[in-house]
Scaffold this motif. Structure first.
Motif, PDB file in Angstrom:
ATOM      1  N   ASP A  78     -33.355 -78.386  28.802  1.00 35.84           N
ATOM      2  CA  ASP A  78     -34.025 -79.377  27.982  1.00 35.84           C
ATOM      3  C   ASP A  78     -35.332 -79.776  28.648  1.00 35.84           C
ATOM      4  O   ASP A  78     -35.390 -79.982  29.865  1.00 35.84           O
ATOM      5  N   ASN A  79     -36.394 -79.899  27.857  1.00 35.53           N
ATOM      6  CA  ASN A  79     -37.705 -80.226  28.382  1.00 35.53           C
ATOM      7  C   ASN A  79     -38.268 -81.434  27.658  1.00 35.53           C
ATOM      8  O   ASN A  79     -38.068 -81.604  26.449  1.00 35.53           O
ATOM      9  N   GLU A  80     -38.992 -82.281  28.395  1.00 38.69           N
ATOM     10  CA  GLU A  80     -39.673 -83.424  27.807  1.00 38.69           C
ATOM     11  C   GLU A  80     -41.145 -83.085  27.623  1.00 38.69           C
ATOM     12  O   GLU A  80     -41.763 -82.485  28.499  1.00 38.69           O
ATOM     13  N   VAL A  81     -41.695 -83.446  26.480  1.00 41.49           N
ATOM     14  CA  VAL A  81     -43.108 -83.193  26.193  1.00 41.49           C
ATOM     15  C   VAL A  81     -43.851 -84.519  26.299  1.00 41.49           C
ATOM     16  O   VAL A  81     -43.724 -85.379  25.425  1.00 41.49           O
ATOM     17  N   PRO A  82     -44.647 -84.720  27.365  1.00 38.47           N
ATOM     18  CA  PRO A  82     -45.353 -85.985  27.544  1.00 38.47           C
ATOM     19  C   PRO A  82     -46.730 -85.968  26.891  1.00 38.47           C
ATOM     20  O   PRO A  82     -47.289 -84.917  26.604  1.00 38.47           O
ATOM     21  N   ALA A  83     -47.282 -87.146  26.668  1.00 36.15           N
ATOM     22  CA  ALA A  83     -48.645 -87.280  26.159  1.00 36.15           C
ATOM     23  C   ALA A  83     -49.600 -87.412  27.330  1.00 36.15           C
ATOM     24  O   ALA A  83     -49.343 -88.168  28.275  1.00 36.15           O
ATOM     25  N   SER A  84     -50.711 -86.680  27.293  1.00 41.59           N
ATOM     26  CA  SER A  84     -51.693 -86.769  28.363  1.00 41.59           C
ATOM     27  C   SER A  84     -52.819 -87.728  28.009  1.00 41.59           C
ATOM     28  O   SER A  84     -53.788 -87.861  28.752  1.00 41.59           O
ATOM     29  N   ALA A  85     -52.704 -88.412  26.848  1.00 36.25           N
ATOM     30  CA  ALA A  85     -53.693 -89.404  26.440  1.00 36.25           C
ATOM     31  C   ALA A  85     -53.031 -90.366  25.468  1.00 36.25           C
ATOM     32  O   ALA A  85     -52.067 -90.012  24.792  1.00 36.25           O
ATOM     33  N   PRO A  86     -53.510 -91.604  25.382  1.00 38.47           N
ATOM     34  CA  PRO A  86     -52.943 -92.567  24.426  1.00 38.47           C
ATOM     35  C   PRO A  86     -53.325 -92.225  22.995  1.00 38.47           C
ATOM     36  O   PRO A  86     -54.348 -91.576  22.751  1.00 38.47           O
TER      37      PRO A  86
END
Length: 433
Positions: free
Chosen positions: A45-53
């Motif tokens: 399982d992988n989490e996809v983070p945001a690199s900007a707001p």
């Protein structure tokens, strides 16, 4: 600015991912570093983070949807600052400016009800089908309508591979708008028996356990398993490892367990018998060029996973030990990536770590063999010396090789496992670290 969020590429060999859950809802804002969604690739399982707001404008796929890598899965709005700083990534995937019309996501065609000319009706309400189920359906020319009529035994009406195989074995009695194939009266079919499963605490299988269950059933259904056993004297290996483990760690900064020694010996034996390093594709046998040794490893949850030591035959003991320690550490911390469990060509399972004397492992498809290593146990053995036969205390182990009898016969299987035992027994006690 409006951006398209695409399904990220989680590893070199990963071509698609399954959306587990959206953690940001449509219309909600997020900050840099917030997790937008969770994606599953095989057992990882992988989490996809945001690199900007920004703000999540629209999601194009839902939970349980299987999406190819690079497919647009959501539309985001990010601040103007992203443009000025050339931040064109909102997640770990490439996020491109949406200058073209948004693509309509491809979804399985809706299941239609049976026509009046047939009495068939939908058996399973869950129309989400896994990629492997769809591949099997494609191979056997089974339509979505027909898939929906197969009795499903998975959680929430999920159709499992075993359901499809049983359905095919039964002659596909629910073919939509097609004549029912006649059953072969001589063929064996699993009896539909009703058992009293008893009462007690009900524990729902998690996603990984369901995948393991399906994989094991598929392997037993596909490969006729045969197991060969040999016994090996590991006294020299045990004594050398005990004498050098401290110096090895001081010199290389790596723990020296038995696993790197096992991987090294198995890789040598695979090189001696390359046909054991194969897979089956219909009537063809694919003999692999790379020797990638998978090692069955327990996760904190109790589930098993198989991280892979790539090109083990080309690495020295220090490098193998480093790979083994890194993969084992990632497994303990649930940090294995998709590529860490991809590409195995032969698997070993050290059942001795649980105290088992020996095991009969199930082949890790699409491989054709798997080796189980039992506990190393001291016991009196008769050995030949210059003074004749004597009784001595030796460190002994049982090795058991399960192999696919479609392509591996007894001579190859027996010769291979005997060669592994020979490498164990002939370990150089004077070897330098």
């Amino acid at each position: 600015m409006t951006f398209e969020l695409k399904m990220p590429k989680m590893g070199e060999s990963i071509t698609e991912g399954t959306i587990i859950n959206w953690l940001i809802a449509e219309g909600d804002s997020f900050d840099e570093g917030d997790i937008i969604l969770e994606v599953a690739t095989d057992k990882v399982d992988n989490e996809v983070p945001a690199s900007a707001p920004g703000i999540l404008v629209k999601t194009l796929f839902q939970a349980k949807d299987v999406v190819p890598v690079g497919e647009v899965i959501a539309v985001l709005e990010v601040s103007e600052e992203v443009k000025s700083s050339n931040k064109t990534n909102v997640s770990s995937s490439a996020v491109e400016t949406s200058q073209k019309k948004q693509k309509t996501p491809k979804r399985p065609k809706p299941v239609q009800q049976a026509s009046a000319s047939t009495s068939f009706s939908t058996s399973n309400s869950n129309t989400f089908f896994s990629p492997l189920v769809l591949e099997i359906a494609k191979e056997h020319h089974i339509s979505f309508e027909e898939l929906a009529r197969i009795p499903a035994t998975g959680h929430e009406g999920r159709l499992r591979k075993s359901d499809v195989f049983q359905y095919i074995e039964e002659g596909r009695p629910y073919k939509f708008a097609q004549p029912v194939a006649e059953k072969d009266p001589t063929a064996y079919r699993i009896p539909q028996l009703q058992f009293d499963k008893g009462k007690g605490k009900v524990i729902e299988m998690d996603r990984m356990r369901q995948m393991i269950a399906d994989h094991m059933v598929y392997s037993k259904h596909t490969s006729p398993h045969v197991t060969a056993y040999v016994e090996a004297d590991l006294t020299n290996m045990v004594n050398w490892r005990n004498a050098n483990k401290v110096a090895f760690q001081e010199k290389y900064g790596e723990r020296l367990t038995f696993t790197p020694l096992f991987v090294e010996a198995v890789a040598k034996a695979v090189k001696d018998f390359p046909n054991i390093n194969a897979s089956v594709d219909g009537n063809n046998i694919i003999v692999k060029e790379d020797i990638n040794i998978g090692m069955a490893t327990a996760l904190p949850s109790g589930n098993l996973i198989v991280p892979v030591v790539k090109n083990a035959d080309t690495k020295d003991l220090k490098t193998i030990a480093s790979n083994v320690n890194e993969l084992a550490g990632k497994a303990r911390e649930n940090k294995l990536a998709g590529d860490d469990i991809k590409g195995s060509t032969f698997t070993i399972s050290n059942v001795g770590t649980f105290g088992s004397v020996m095991g009969t492992p199930i082949i890790n498809q699409p491989e054709v063999a798997i080796l189980a290593l039992g506990i190393i146990k001291k016991r009196p053995e008769v050995i030949e010396t210059e003074n004749g036969d004597e009784i001595a205390i030796r460190s002994m182990m049982y090795l058991s090789l399960s192999f696919d009898h479609r392509v591996v016969d007894g001579f190859l299987g027996g010769s291979f496992v005997r060669r592994v035992a020979d490498y164990f027994e002939q370990f150089d006690i004077n070897r330098d670290i």
